[in-house]
Design a protein around this motif. Sequence first.
Motif, short mmCIF file in Angstrom:
data_model
loop_
_atom_site.label_atom_id
_atom_site.label_comp_id
_atom_site.label_asym_id
_atom_site.label_seq_id
_atom_site.Cartn_x
_atom_site.Cartn_y
_atom_site.Cartn_z
N LEU A 326 28.80 31.17 42.41
CA LEU A 326 28.55 32.58 42.40
C LEU A 326 29.78 33.68 43.15
O LEU A 326 30.64 32.67 44.06
CB LEU A 326 27.42 33.37 43.60
CG LEU A 326 27.76 34.96 43.49
CD1 LEU A 326 27.51 35.83 42.80
CD2 LEU A 326 26.11 35.30 44.65
N ILE A 327 31.14 34.00 42.39
CA ILE A 327 32.15 34.44 42.27
C ILE A 327 32.21 36.70 42.20
O ILE A 327 31.66 36.41 40.71
CB ILE A 327 33.61 33.39 41.03
CG1 ILE A 327 33.06 32.77 41.29
CG2 ILE A 327 34.17 34.46 41.99
CD1 ILE A 327 34.04 31.94 40.36
N ASP A 328 33.20 37.07 42.78
CA ASP A 328 32.82 38.31 43.12
C ASP A 328 34.31 38.16 43.10
O ASP A 328 35.18 37.97 43.59
CB ASP A 328 31.99 38.98 43.96
CG ASP A 328 32.61 39.12 44.93
OD1 ASP A 328 33.51 39.53 45.67
OD2 ASP A 328 32.24 38.84 46.26
N PHE A 329 35.00 39.98 42.73
CA PHE A 329 36.32 40.49 42.99
C PHE A 329 35.93 41.95 42.65
O PHE A 329 34.54 42.70 42.45
CB PHE A 329 37.30 40.17 41.20
CG PHE A 329 37.41 39.25 40.75
CD1 PHE A 329 38.70 38.79 41.33
CD2 PHE A 329 36.56 38.09 40.42
CE1 PHE A 329 39.47 37.50 41.20
CE2 PHE A 329 37.05 36.73 40.06
CZ PHE A 329 38.85 36.86 40.19
N ALA A 330 36.78 42.00 43.95
CA ALA A 330 36.46 43.72 44.68
C ALA A 330 38.27 43.95 44.85
O ALA A 330 38.66 43.27 45.18
CB ALA A 330 35.25 43.44 45.19
N THR A 331 38.14 45.56 44.45
CA THR A 331 39.31 46.15 45.28
C THR A 331 38.90 46.73 46.94
O THR A 331 38.95 47.50 46.95
CB THR A 331 39.63 46.91 44.61
OG1 THR A 331 38.93 48.32 44.23
CG2 THR A 331 40.54 46.91 43.01
#
Length: 454
Positions: A326-331
């Motif tokens: 499970l990988i997330d990207f966020a500013t």
Amino acid sequence: MSHLLNADTTGTPLTILEKANYDNWLAKQDDFSQNWLTKTGFSSQGLALLPKQNGDLAQAVFVVDDASHYFACGDLITQLPEGQYLLQADEAHHQAICFAWLIGAYQFDRYINKKAEKALPVLAVGKQALVDSASKYASATSLVRDLVNTPAADMMPEDLAHAAQDLVDEFGGEVKHIIGDDLLTQNYPTIHAVGRASVHAPRLIDLTWGDKKHPKVTLVGKGVCFDSGGLDVKPAAGMRNMKKDMGGSAHVLGLAQLIMAHKLPICLRVLIPAVENAVSGNALRPGDVVVTRKGISVEIDNTDAEGRLVMCDALAEAENDNPELLIDFATLTGAMRVALGTELPGFFSTSDDVANGITLAGSKITDPVWRMPLYKPYRDLLKSTVADMTNCATVPFGGAVTAALYLQDFINEGTDWVHFDVMAFNIRKQSGRPLGGEAFGIRAVFDYLNQRFG
């Protein structure tokens, strides 16, 4: 963009070499070339054009410090005259050069009436595999840049949905949407709470692709299409570039495109909670308590800490499938920018093996990433007296860590999880990297996934 690179074997010779090898190369050239370079004062750095006796271009030479750097040749395509050039370089550098050549042609000119009329040169590299590979990486990077650069007026939740649909139209798969008040009936309360004040209905975009028999990899991307700060409204300077606050969603769409274009044997799911954090009579208030999808109650200390709110419901949903990764990207935080600057994305992980693998992959392709600590004692800074936790810490220190710890509360024990906190924006121009939207870490993550599952 791909038309600027081909597998032909003809063209004006273009020699690309490292500065350390320049003197040896020069010694092997004919007297005319040596004299020309010496008399014109070429400093063994940058571009030199060598003429024939009749004035036509005989060859071009481009000297860089490190030809393996994936942006070292990023400005070359805009410096050379029109025409086709045949690459002559160490084969170990071909991949980096081809990527830089294509990404150097990137322009965001959607809103410019008078577009540049200069025809760009073409690079012949002799191998179709090189052309195909560089084109896929450059296209995914350009997709991220385009999405981030697009003003919020044209990049609201429904527009992000169109971008996801475009991928499915090209590569197959399926996209589903949960929109507006349906988020409440289907138990996504924090996504709804953050986005309900906007005239652009909040939504959860759910893209699936690949064979269900393959390992499941799920990507989650923060899709705050514009962040006013909510009732804790940002100052003008802080709001100016908040069109980029959907940069996490742009990153997972770019990464998804890489996965799909390479037909990686995984079962891919992409979840994007897409909202505008606006201000109106029904806006989320400081002091409100929201019970999240996972059942954890959250006291809203600050409405400008909204990214983690929309992300937590999407992460809770992602865990329903028990993904292998499970990988997330966020500013997500300004604190990460303070810690690492704008050009080095920080990430957190529950798995040493995954973290080391991504870091190593990025180091090989000039896509550097830096692991940050999930320092458990800071979890106490998220305590609330009226709910299970608050949405931001009681002190201004370690903000990137406490934000990651907030998200970790929605991750199941034992899940291999990676959380990227990215800038998604270049604040200065560099070779191959113009001002504006930028992709950080997606090539590193893809290369790791390709090594692990490909």
